[in-house]
Design a protein around this motif. Structure first.
Motif, PDB file in Angstrom:
ATOM      1  N   VAL A 246       0.861  -1.179   0.000  1.00  0.00           N
ATOM      2  CA  VAL A 246       0.000   0.000   0.000  1.00  0.00           C
ATOM      3  C   VAL A 246       0.895   1.226   0.000  1.00  0.00           C
ATOM      4  N   VAL A 247       0.687   2.109  -0.971  1.00  0.00           N
ATOM      5  CA  VAL A 247       1.585   3.248  -1.137  1.00  0.00           C
ATOM      6  C   VAL A 247       0.788   4.550  -1.190  1.00  0.00           C
ATOM      7  N   ALA A 248       1.448   5.643  -0.870  1.00  0.00           N
ATOM      8  CA  ALA A 248       0.810   6.967  -0.977  1.00  0.00           C
ATOM      9  C   ALA A 248       1.884   8.003  -1.297  1.00  0.00           C
ATOM     10  N   PRO A 249       2.521   7.907  -2.467  1.00  0.00           N
ATOM     11  CA  PRO A 249       3.594   8.841  -2.801  1.00  0.00           C
ATOM     12  C   PRO A 249       3.054  10.211  -3.217  1.00  0.00           C
ATOM     13  N   GLN A 250       3.960  11.150  -3.405  1.00  0.00           N
ATOM     14  CA  GLN A 250       3.555  12.460  -3.951  1.00  0.00           C
ATOM     15  C   GLN A 250       3.103  12.303  -5.398  1.00  0.00           C
ATOM     16  N   LEU A 251       3.811  11.433  -6.125  1.00  0.00           N
ATOM     17  CA  LEU A 251       3.476  11.228  -7.540  1.00  0.00           C
ATOM     18  C   LEU A 251       3.365   9.732  -7.833  1.00  0.00           C
ATOM     19  N   TYR A 252       2.215   9.331  -8.385  1.00  0.00           N
ATOM     20  CA  TYR A 252       2.030   7.948  -8.830  1.00  0.00           C
ATOM     21  C   TYR A 252       1.728   7.979 -10.312  1.00  0.00           C
ATOM     22  N   LEU A 253       2.647   7.442 -11.096  1.00  0.00           N
ATOM     23  CA  LEU A 253       2.495   7.456 -12.547  1.00  0.00           C
ATOM     24  C   LEU A 253       2.176   6.033 -13.000  1.00  0.00           C
ATOM     25  N   ALA A 254       0.941   5.821 -13.457  1.00  0.00           N
ATOM     26  CA  ALA A 254       0.483   4.474 -13.810  1.00  0.00           C
ATOM     27  C   ALA A 254       0.479   4.321 -15.323  1.00  0.00           C
ATOM     28  N   VAL A 255       1.204   3.338 -15.796  1.00  0.00           N
ATOM     29  CA  VAL A 255       1.328   3.136 -17.241  1.00  0.00           C
ATOM     30  C   VAL A 255       0.759   1.769 -17.621  1.00  0.00           C
ATOM     31  N   GLY A 256      -0.260   1.782 -18.475  1.00  0.00           N
ATOM     32  CA  GLY A 256      -0.832   0.517 -18.940  1.00  0.00           C
ATOM     33  C   GLY A 256      -1.493  -0.289 -17.843  1.00  0.00           C
ATOM     34  N   ILE A 257      -2.056   0.425 -16.851  1.00  0.00           N
ATOM     35  CA  ILE A 257      -2.758  -0.245 -15.742  1.00  0.00           C
ATOM     36  C   ILE A 257      -4.239   0.119 -15.850  1.00  0.00           C
ATOM     37  N   SER A 258      -5.102  -0.890 -15.953  1.00  0.00           N
ATOM     38  CA  SER A 258      -6.527  -0.588 -16.122  1.00  0.00           C
ATOM     39  C   SER A 258      -7.155  -0.145 -14.805  1.00  0.00           C
ATOM     40  N   GLY A 259      -6.662  -0.694 -13.686  1.00  0.00           N
ATOM     41  CA  GLY A 259      -7.157  -0.237 -12.388  1.00  0.00           C
ATOM     42  C   GLY A 259      -8.136  -1.183 -11.726  1.00  0.00           C
ATOM     43  N   ALA A 260      -7.705  -2.420 -11.472  1.00  0.00           N
ATOM     44  CA  ALA A 260      -8.545  -3.361 -10.721  1.00  0.00           C
ATOM     45  C   ALA A 260      -8.752  -2.820  -9.307  1.00  0.00           C
ATOM     46  N   ILE A 261      -9.882  -3.184  -8.705  1.00  0.00           N
ATOM     47  CA  ILE A 261     -10.244  -2.680  -7.376  1.00  0.00           C
ATOM     48  C   ILE A 261      -9.075  -2.807  -6.408  1.00  0.00           C
ATOM     49  N   GLN A 262      -8.444  -3.987  -6.446  1.00  0.00           N
ATOM     50  CA  GLN A 262      -7.417  -4.232  -5.432  1.00  0.00           C
ATOM     51  C   GLN A 262      -6.156  -3.401  -5.678  1.00  0.00           C
ATOM     52  N   HIS A 263      -5.930  -3.003  -6.936  1.00  0.00           N
ATOM     53  CA  HIS A 263      -4.804  -2.107  -7.214  1.00  0.00           C
ATOM     54  C   HIS A 263      -5.125  -0.694  -6.717  1.00  0.00           C
ATOM     55  N   LEU A 264      -6.331  -0.231  -7.033  1.00  0.00           N
ATOM     56  CA  LEU A 264      -6.744   1.122  -6.620  1.00  0.00           C
ATOM     57  C   LEU A 264      -6.673   1.264  -5.104  1.00  0.00           C
ATOM     58  N   ALA A 265      -7.046   0.188  -4.396  1.00  0.00           N
ATOM     59  CA  ALA A 265      -7.018   0.232  -2.931  1.00  0.00           C
ATOM     60  C   ALA A 265      -5.600   0.463  -2.427  1.00  0.00           C
ATOM     61  N   GLY A 266      -4.624   0.066  -3.215  1.00  0.00           N
ATOM     62  CA  GLY A 266      -3.238   0.167  -2.764  1.00  0.00           C
ATOM     63  C   GLY A 266      -2.570   1.491  -3.074  1.00  0.00           C
ATOM     64  N   MET A 267      -3.216   2.365  -3.891  1.00  0.00           N
ATOM     65  CA  MET A 267      -2.532   3.599  -4.277  1.00  0.00           C
ATOM     66  C   MET A 267      -3.427   4.835  -4.303  1.00  0.00           C
ATOM     67  N   LYS A 268      -4.695   4.665  -3.890  1.00  0.00           N
ATOM     68  CA  LYS A 268      -5.656   5.754  -4.070  1.00  0.00           C
ATOM     69  C   LYS A 268      -5.322   7.009  -3.270  1.00  0.00           C
ATOM     70  N   ASP A 269      -4.499   6.880  -2.238  1.00  0.00           N
ATOM     71  CA  ASP A 269      -4.176   8.052  -1.432  1.00  0.00           C
ATOM     72  C   ASP A 269      -2.962   8.820  -1.947  1.00  0.00           C
ATOM     73  N   SER A 270      -2.471   8.445  -3.132  1.00  0.00           N
ATOM     74  CA  SER A 270      -1.347   9.174  -3.726  1.00  0.00           C
ATOM     75  C   SER A 270      -1.754  10.630  -3.958  1.00  0.00           C
ATOM     76  N   GLN A 271      -0.775  11.529  -3.788  1.00  0.00           N
ATOM     77  CA  GLN A 271      -1.095  12.960  -3.883  1.00  0.00           C
ATOM     78  C   GLN A 271      -1.468  13.353  -5.323  1.00  0.00           C
ATOM     79  N   VAL A 272      -0.611  13.027  -6.266  1.00  0.00           N
ATOM     80  CA  VAL A 272      -0.908  13.306  -7.674  1.00  0.00           C
ATOM     81  C   VAL A 272      -0.861  11.981  -8.438  1.00  0.00           C
TER      82      VAL A 272
END
Lengths: 308, 253
Positions: A246-272
């Motif tokens: 579970v991550v919450a960086p200042q910048l999360y750059l997602a490339v070629g990721i559709s966004g399964a629920i369980q992935h979103l749960a792990g990064m949704k608190d990222s700042q940008v």
């Protein structure tokens, strides 16, 4: 009502999640001690410098080099005498040990606390973070792990006294054989300020190197979706998500990721959040601050060649 | 060697969890339910051991209302030899400490030496039950395992554990509890003939009350809310230059 923090060490450094645990504990108690299980007494130095710690309790023994859970849980249960709270960061280290301590003390532990409402009421995620539950403990002793991304990481500046506990190390039925440490020059995923993360869209392990190239350019950590890990593009310790990190960086750059629920749960608190994807309907895009809808290889080429 | 596989019936992991506005609880009344995915992996590992001749018997255990039998039948259809159903009269809020005490009772009775279970259930995400059970029984413990090898004399197992810093390899003397991670194996599907056959496999029902275990809640759920994921403004960009300029303005580079 004093609190004991189980400190996790990376080498001689205090793990960031332990620093989050100190912040969480400071909302529960004004008397906080740290407990360190280690094979090296010189490790007391970094712990005694932690701000907000009254005293450091150390148990030093060769058997404690690789967190033998059967031994550690007994020692921690003994060390808990007189304490109301046992708090630690949500890491595999604590998740392994703390519930076993709970069994020994007849306490129902609380996992992944994200918010402290009162001295016995906490908010924690269920269903991969899709549901947040407010829970109240009726146990005399409260044992919990806290999300490192949900609390500030307490800094240094203290000068706590160090006390060696003379504990008898119990027999154990398991032995450490080896540790294959993931080697990386890049920042550690869970504490990185920036993360470049790749998904199934990359198509191959070779192509995934483009993600690593961009990460190096931005001094960022590398992350991956579960789909990319399952496809063998990268090893599992890079997986971001409810079952990964579970991550919450200042910048999360997602490339070629559709966004399964369980992935979103792990990064949704990222700042940008920046999304590069050619699918405008991908769930990931709705979460983005910036969306670049294009072929990801075109985008990666341009980004990797761009002079910052 | 007997293997016990504790399994849990949960909301189908491909279904979005919703809060029912009337009951103010997670809505499970008409939801599609399934075996917890980590439990499927545990079942698969136990079956592999049985097929290799290392295990004498595989036993699935689950706790819940009558509907839980469906999940046990699934395990039987996958190939487990028999099932133990701990029956509760109503939907109880059983917590890992309670479940650990119930399972410890069954494991002592069965004298099982190896317990294989999921590292967490995808509903409450506690990641606790295996660890608690190991403490109650004083068994050796291997959590988050992605590789499992039984010694030739069946006295110990060597496990690879997925931990934050990499992979840790440990040897656990039996009796032991292992909790499995996603990459251990690919669980099999139950074939139609095996689903039919599972109906006649032994399934023992034990009333929870008859075990005399205190199941009063230690943790009370005060409220649940859907957190979901907040949609953001999503500004469209179309070049590397534009991206870097935006990120600079936001101060995140």
């Amino acid at each position: 009502m004093s609190a004991l923090i189980l400190i996790e060490l990376n080498g001689s450094e205090v793990n960031a999640s332990s620093r989050a645990a100190i912040t969480a504990a400071s909302q529960l108690s004004d008397s906080i001690d740290a407990l360190v299980l280690t094979n090296d007494s010189s490790n007391s130095e970094s712990v005694s410098k932690l701000a907000g710690i009254n005293s450091v309790k150390m148990i030093v023994d060769d058997a404690l080099e690789h967190a033998n859970v059967e031994v550690a849980s007994k020692l921690i249960a003994e060390a808990m005498s007189g304490y109301k709270y046992l708090v630690s960061g949500s890491s595999t280290y604590s998740k392994n040990i703390l519930p076993r301590v709970g069994a020994l003390l007849d306490v129902q532990p609380i996992s992944d606390v994200c918010e402290i409402k009162s001295n016995n009421t906490f908010v924690r995620p269920l269903y991969a973070g899709n549901i947040m539950a407010t829970v109240e403990s009726s146990d005399e002793i409260i044992i919990m792990t806290v999300r490192a991304t949900a609390f500030e990481h307490s800094g240094d500046g203290g000068s706590a006294k160090v006390e060696a506990l003379s504990s008898t190390i119990p027999e154990s039925n398991s032995t450490f054989i080896s540790l294959q440490e993931s080697q990386s020059e890049r920042p550690e995923l869970t504490t990185a300020a920036r993360i470049v993360s790749g998904g199934r869209g990359l198509g191959s392990k070779e192509n995934f190197a483009l993600i690593e190239q961009l990460a190096d350019k931005l001094d960022a950590a590398v992350g991956a979706s579960r789909a990319a890990v399952d496809a063998g593009f990268i090893s599992n310790d890079y997986q971001v998500g409810q079952t990964g990190k579970v991550v919450a960086p200042q910048l999360y750059l997602a490339v070629g990721i559709s966004g399964a629920i369980q992935h979103l749960a792990g990064m949704k608190d990222s700042q940008v959040i920046v999304v590069i994807n050619n699918d405008p309907d991908a769930p990931m895009s709705r979460m983005a601050d910036l969306v670049w809808q294009t072929d990801l290889f075109v985008a990666l080429k341009e980004l990797n060649e761009y002079q910052i | 060697m007997k293997i016990i596989i504790p399994i849990k019936r949960v909301l189908d992991p491909y279904t979005q969890a919703r809060v029912n506005k009337q009951t103010e609880q997670v809505d499970l009344a008409n939801a599609k339910m399934a075996m917890n995915p980590f439990c499927e992996i545990a079942v698969e590992e136990a079956l592999t051991l049985k097929e290799s001749g290392a295990a004498s018997e595989t036993i699935a255990v689950s706790i819940g209302t009558d509907k839980t039998v469906d999940t046990l039948r699934t395990a039987l259809a996958m190939g487990v030899d028999r099932a133990i159903f701990i029956k509760t009269e109503s939907e109880l809020d059983l917590q890992p400490l309670h479940i650990g005490k119930i399972l410890a009772n069954i494991i002592r009775r069965e004298e099982a030496e190896l317990i294989i279970m999921g590292k967490q259930a995808v509903d409450n995400d506690n990641n606790q039950t295996g660890q608690i059970l190991s403490g109650l029984l004083d068994y050796s413990l291997g959590t988050f395992i992605s590789k499992f090898e039984l010694s030739a004399d069946a006295s110990s197992v060597e496990v690879s554990r997925e931990i934050d810093s990499g992979i840790e390899i440990r040897k656990l003397n039996l009796p032991a509890i292992v909790t499995v991670d996603l990459r251990l194996n690919e669980p099999r599907y139950a074939s139609l003939p095996n689903i039919m056959k599972a109906r006649s496999k032994p399934l023992e029902t034990i009333e929870l009350d008859s075990l005399g275990i205190d199941t009063s809640p230690r943790i009370k759920v005060i409220s649940v809310v859907e957190s979901g994921t907040k949609d953001r403004a999503s500004k469209q960009i179309s070049s590397a230059e534009e991206l870097f300029s935006e990120l600079n303005q936001m101060g995140v580079l």
